[in-house]
Structures are given as structure tokens and as C-alpha cells.
Write a protein that holds these residues in place. Structure first.
Motif, PDB file in Angstrom:
ATOM      1  N   LEU A   1     -54.360  -9.968  -9.719  1.00  0.00           N
ATOM      2  CA  LEU A   1     -53.465  -9.134 -10.513  1.00  0.00           C
ATOM      3  C   LEU A   1     -52.797  -8.072  -9.648  1.00  0.00           C
ATOM      4  CD1 LEU A   1     -55.432  -8.585 -13.860  1.00  0.00           C
ATOM      5  CD2 LEU A   1     -53.531 -10.145 -13.405  1.00  0.00           C
ATOM      6  N   GLY A   2     -53.539  -7.554  -8.679  1.00  0.00           N
ATOM      7  CA  GLY A   2     -52.946  -6.594  -7.749  1.00  0.00           C
ATOM      8  C   GLY A   2     -51.822  -7.218  -6.943  1.00  0.00           C
ATOM      9  N   LEU A   3     -52.057  -8.443  -6.479  1.00  0.00           N
ATOM     10  CA  LEU A   3     -51.025  -9.162  -5.743  1.00  0.00           C
ATOM     11  C   LEU A   3     -49.789  -9.382  -6.611  1.00  0.00           C
ATOM     12  CD1 LEU A   3     -50.978 -10.333  -2.851  1.00  0.00           C
ATOM     13  CD2 LEU A   3     -51.651 -12.534  -3.844  1.00  0.00           C
ATOM     14  N   THR A   4     -50.010  -9.671  -7.883  1.00  0.00           N
ATOM     15  CA  THR A   4     -48.910  -9.895  -8.818  1.00  0.00           C
ATOM     16  C   THR A   4     -48.111  -8.614  -9.039  1.00  0.00           C
ATOM     17  OG1 THR A   4     -50.146 -11.650  -9.950  1.00  0.00           O
ATOM     18  CG2 THR A   4     -48.336 -10.615 -11.170  1.00  0.00           C
ATOM     19  N   LEU A   5     -48.795  -7.513  -9.302  1.00  0.00           N
ATOM     20  CA  LEU A   5     -48.106  -6.242  -9.550  1.00  0.00           C
ATOM     21  C   LEU A   5     -47.346  -5.767  -8.312  1.00  0.00           C
ATOM     22  CD1 LEU A   5     -50.836  -4.376 -11.632  1.00  0.00           C
ATOM     23  CD2 LEU A   5     -48.672  -5.319 -12.467  1.00  0.00           C
ATOM     24  N   LEU A   6     -47.935  -5.970  -7.144  1.00  0.00           N
ATOM     25  CA  LEU A   6     -47.277  -5.537  -5.911  1.00  0.00           C
ATOM     26  C   LEU A   6     -46.034  -6.362  -5.600  1.00  0.00           C
ATOM     27  CD1 LEU A   6     -50.412  -4.914  -3.679  1.00  0.00           C
ATOM     28  CD2 LEU A   6     -48.787  -3.183  -4.474  1.00  0.00           C
ATOM     29  N   ASN A   7     -45.920  -7.533  -6.199  1.00  0.00           N
ATOM     30  CA  ASN A   7     -44.740  -8.359  -5.952  1.00  0.00           C
ATOM     31  C   ASN A   7     -43.517  -7.877  -6.735  1.00  0.00           C
ATOM     32  OD1 ASN A   7     -43.579 -10.885  -4.756  1.00  0.00           O
ATOM     33  ND2 ASN A   7     -43.291 -11.392  -6.916  1.00  0.00           N
ATOM     34  N   ILE A   8     -43.731  -7.080  -7.786  1.00  0.00           N
ATOM     35  CA  ILE A   8     -42.609  -6.666  -8.646  1.00  0.00           C
ATOM     36  C   ILE A   8     -41.551  -5.883  -7.864  1.00  0.00           C
ATOM     37  CG2 ILE A   8     -41.979  -5.220 -10.623  1.00  0.00           C
ATOM     38  CD1 ILE A   8     -44.592  -6.094 -11.940  1.00  0.00           C
TER      39      ILE A   8
END
Length: 428
Positions: free
Chosen positions: A217-224
Motif C-alpha cells: 500500500l505504501g508503494l501504491t500511495l507513493l506512486n500517486i
């Protein structure tokens, strides 16, 4: 990939890339004309057509979690091929459209197919190649898709130069491309052990497992923030260059060509170098270079000399392209490996939201920021992508090591080896 003859692996790659080129060529024929087509055949105002297409796209976005469930239950290949057939069928009905309701009825299946494509294709790649081969295949895919999109645009232009029937040539050509891609990819069998179709993947249920996987989820949020950065080339840069910098409109097309050709030519050789290093480092470097390019664009607002301004625009665009080269294929490989195999479809469907939401919001958000202060917009983008780069580096120690290292490192004496699935034994 272990135990597979080299000839079999080569055949898989050839079929896969042929499917991607055909897909991209068909998409490249239609994408530039999507709004104009319905305006032409129905006479509806462009604003109304745009509203209908946007509504369908939002519904497709909301349905994204369903695609993840279908991938985990029936396989990535089934969803990928099904999405191609769905979109091809819809394109074949385009000539029958004569009102707004009919437009919505045919664009909705296309939107649903478009939404299911990113998590399905990433899951499919994860099933057919492993390790550094995954990075290289994704790099080749990005390169050839850029070439295919350009070729499709040229074919569409040639068709429309003949007469008005060219619009129908375009939609039927796109449909044929999707069907041919479906036929090619349906013949590829996953090299990794697959679950039986319809088998339950978790007794605890699907998306709860994703919600508990905090590193992912951290990887996902950081991609935004980085995804917002990707939209600059098509959303903010044309307005900035022509309105704020007072450059000719023709320059916008040249800058887009520089980016597209750069990706097509350099993505494969750049990725061959990057596979020697940790994926997280390459992704973070890409985001950092994005930040640098945004600072360059911000500085251009104070440059008034014609020659210096043009040189600065090309330099900043070159830096932006370099950021894409470092980030794009490697980020896809990192995320695909970081997602647990049993729920890979659900994980990648959630990750896809980090792209879909910025793409949907970018026209509104970036144009609003431009109207307030172009300098503030560029500096905000630079700060956000730089923060994303630092965040990815911090996640490096908690992500599965098989995801971080394209080539699995040899464990030190007394250090536990990384499992083939990439699990570190840590609870997310």
C-alpha cells in the motif's frame, strides 16, 4: 522460466510482443479520434460526447476492483483476452450509433475493457517471465508500444485523408487489432505454476489481504505523485509552453515526438543496465529525475531569450524522458513481484488506482494550479515526486527482496535465503 527450452521462451516473447504491437497500432488509430468520431457520426456537440465518455470512464474506474477478483479467480490471460474481445465487439457496433444513449452503450464496454487491461497485463507478464527477463520484456513492451501507437496514428491519418469513410476504417481497424492480439496472447501458456480456474485464493477474502499489506500500500500511495508527473506532457506542458512561455503551438508536437521516440529507442538499452541494480533505486532515481525536470520547467518562466528558451524546453523535456526511462518498466516489474502470487490480481488492481485517479484528476488539478501560478505548480510537482523517491527508498527494507533485486543476491553466511516467491517471512 526454469526448465523451459530457450526456443519455447523465445516463442513466448515473440507472440507476446506481436500482440502488444498489434494492440498498440489499433489503439493508436482510434485514440486521437475518439471524441471526433462520435461527433462526426451523431452530430452531438463535442462537450456532450466528452461528458458521456468521461462518465463511462468513471464507471470503469469504479469497477477496477472487480477486475482484480476476476484475475485471481480465472487467470490473467482469461481477463486479458476477454477484455480484448469485449472492446472489439463494442467497436464493431460503433457504426450503428446515432444518439447519446447509444454512444454510452458502446463506450461503456470499451471503458470496462480499458480498466481491466493494466492489472491483467502486469499479472500476465508476471506469469510468463521471471527475474531480469521480466524487466527486459516490460522495457521492450514500452518501446514497441510507443512505436505501435505512432504507427497507428499515421494509419489513421492516411485513412481519413481518403474520404469520410476513413472513420469506419479506423474503428474496424482497431477492432481487428484487438481480436488479433487476443488470438496471439491466448496461445501463450504461463511458465509459472498456475492455480486451477475457479479455485478459492483465500479463505479470509480478497481485498482484506491487500489492506493488510502495508509495504505494498505504501508503494501504491507513493506512486500517486509520480503518476501526476507522467500526465504533465499531455495536460500541463502544452498550456504552459504556449501560454506562459509564448512558444509556437507546433513546438508541442515536437516535444511529444522527442519523448515518444526517446522511449521507443532507449527503453530497452537503459533497462538492460538497470537490471544490475536494485529496482527500488532505479524507481527512486526516476522519480528524482522527474523532480529535476519540473524544476527546469519552473526556471524557464524567467527566461526570455528565444534561443535559450527553446534550448531549455528541450533540455527539460529530455530530463522528463530520462525520468520515464528510469521509472517506467522497472516500476512495473517491482510492483508485479511485490504482489503475492495468490492475490496478485487484487493487489495490481489496487495499484492501478494510483495511476487511474491521477489521470482522471490531472486535467482539473493541473489546469487549476496553472491558472493560479505556473511556478507553484512546477515546484509542487517537484517536491511531491522528490518525496516519492525518498519514500520508495525507505520502503526498500520491508519489500520482498525478490522484488527489490532483479538478480537475487547470494545470502551471507547465516542469513536466510529469499524464497522463490519473494517472501521475506515478514508479515505485511
Amino acid at each position: 522460466m526454469r526448465g523451459k527450452p530457450a526456443s519455447v521462451l523465445t516463442s513466448v516473447r515473440v507472440k507476446y510482443m506481436a500482440g502488444m504491437v498489434v494492440d498498440a497500432t489499433g489503439s493508436g488509430m482510434y485514440l486521437p479520434l475518439s471524441l471526433l468520431y462520435f461527433h462526426h457520426v451523431t452530430g452531438l456537440p463535442l462537450t456532450q460526447v466528452g461528458a458521456i465518455v468521461t462518465t463511462a470512464a468513471v464507471i470503469g474506474l469504479v469497477s477496477n476492483p472487480v477486475a482484480g477478483v476476476l484475475i485471481d479467480r480465472f487467470s490473467a490471460r482469461a481477463v486479458l483476452v476477454g477484455g480484448y474481445v469485449l472492446r472489439a465487439s463494442a467497436f464493431c457496433t460503433y457504426p450503428l450509433v446515432d444518439n447519446g444513449v447509444a454512444v454510452f452503450a458502446v463506450v461503456l464496454p470499451v471503458a470496462l475493457g480499458d480498466t481491466s487491461y493494466p492489472p491483467a497485463i502486469q499479472s500476465f507478464v508476471a506469469e510468463i517471465v521471471q527475474g531480469t527477463a521480466r524487466d527486459k520484456l516490460l522495457a521492450l513492451q514500452r518501446s514497441l508500444r510507443n512505436a505501435g501507437l505512432g504507427m497507428g496514428g499515421l494509419l489513421a491519418g492516411a485513412a481519413l485523408a481518403l474520404d469520410e469513410s476513413g472513420f469506419y476504417v479506423v474503428v474496424f481497424g482497431a477492432a481487428a487489432g484487438y481480436l488479433l492480439s487476443a488470438a496471439l496472447l491466448s496461445t501463450i501458456r504461463p511458465t509459472a505454476p498456475a492455480r486451477q480456474p475457479g479455485a478459492r485464493v483465500s479463505r479470509k477474502g480478497g481485498y482484506l489481504l491487500v489492506a493488510r499489506n502495508r509495504p505494498f500500500l505504501g508503494l501504491t500511495l507513493l506512486n500517486i505523485p509520480t503518476a501526476f508527473g507522467y500526465t504533465v506532457l499531455s495536460v500541463a506542458l502544452p498550456v504552459y509552453v504556449t501560454r506562459e512561455l509564448d512558444a509556437p503551438v507546433s513546438l508541442v508536437g515536437v516535444l511529444f515526438a522527442v519523448n515518444t521516440v526517446g522511449i521507443a529507442v532507449l527503453q530497452v538499452p537503459v533497462t538492460r543496465i538497470l537490471v544490475r541494480y536494485r529496482r527500488t533505486r532505479a524507481v527512486a532515481l526516476g522519480a528524482g529525475v522527474f523532480a529535476l525536470s519540473f524544476v527546469m520547467f519552473a526556471v524557464l518562466g524567467s527566461v526570455s531569450t528565444g534561443a535559450a528558451l527553446i534550448a531549455g524546453v528541450f533540455t527539460a523535456t529530455g530530463a522528463f524522458t530520462a525520468g520515464e526511462l528510469l521509472h517506467g518498466a522497472t516500476a512495473s516489474a517491482l510492483v508485479a513481484q511485490a504482489a503475492p502470487e495468490e492475490t496478485r490480481g487484487r493487489h495490481l488492481a489496487v495499484y492501478q488506482l494510483s495511476w487511474a485517479v491521477p489521470i482522471a484528476l490531472a486535467p482539473t488539478v493541473l489546469t487549476a494550479l496553472l491558472s493560479l501560478s505556473s511556478l507553484a505548480m512546477w515546484l509542487l510537482l517537484a517536491a511531491a515526486t522528490a518525496g516519492s523517491a525518498l519514500g520508495v527508498l525507505r520502503l526498500e527494507r520491508v519489500l520482498p527482496q525478490a522484488a527489490v533485486h532483479p538478480v537475487r543476491p547470494v545470502p551471507s553466511e547465516g542469513e536466510p535465503a529469499v524464497s522463490p516467491t519473494g517472501s521475506t517471512g515478514k508479515v505485511a
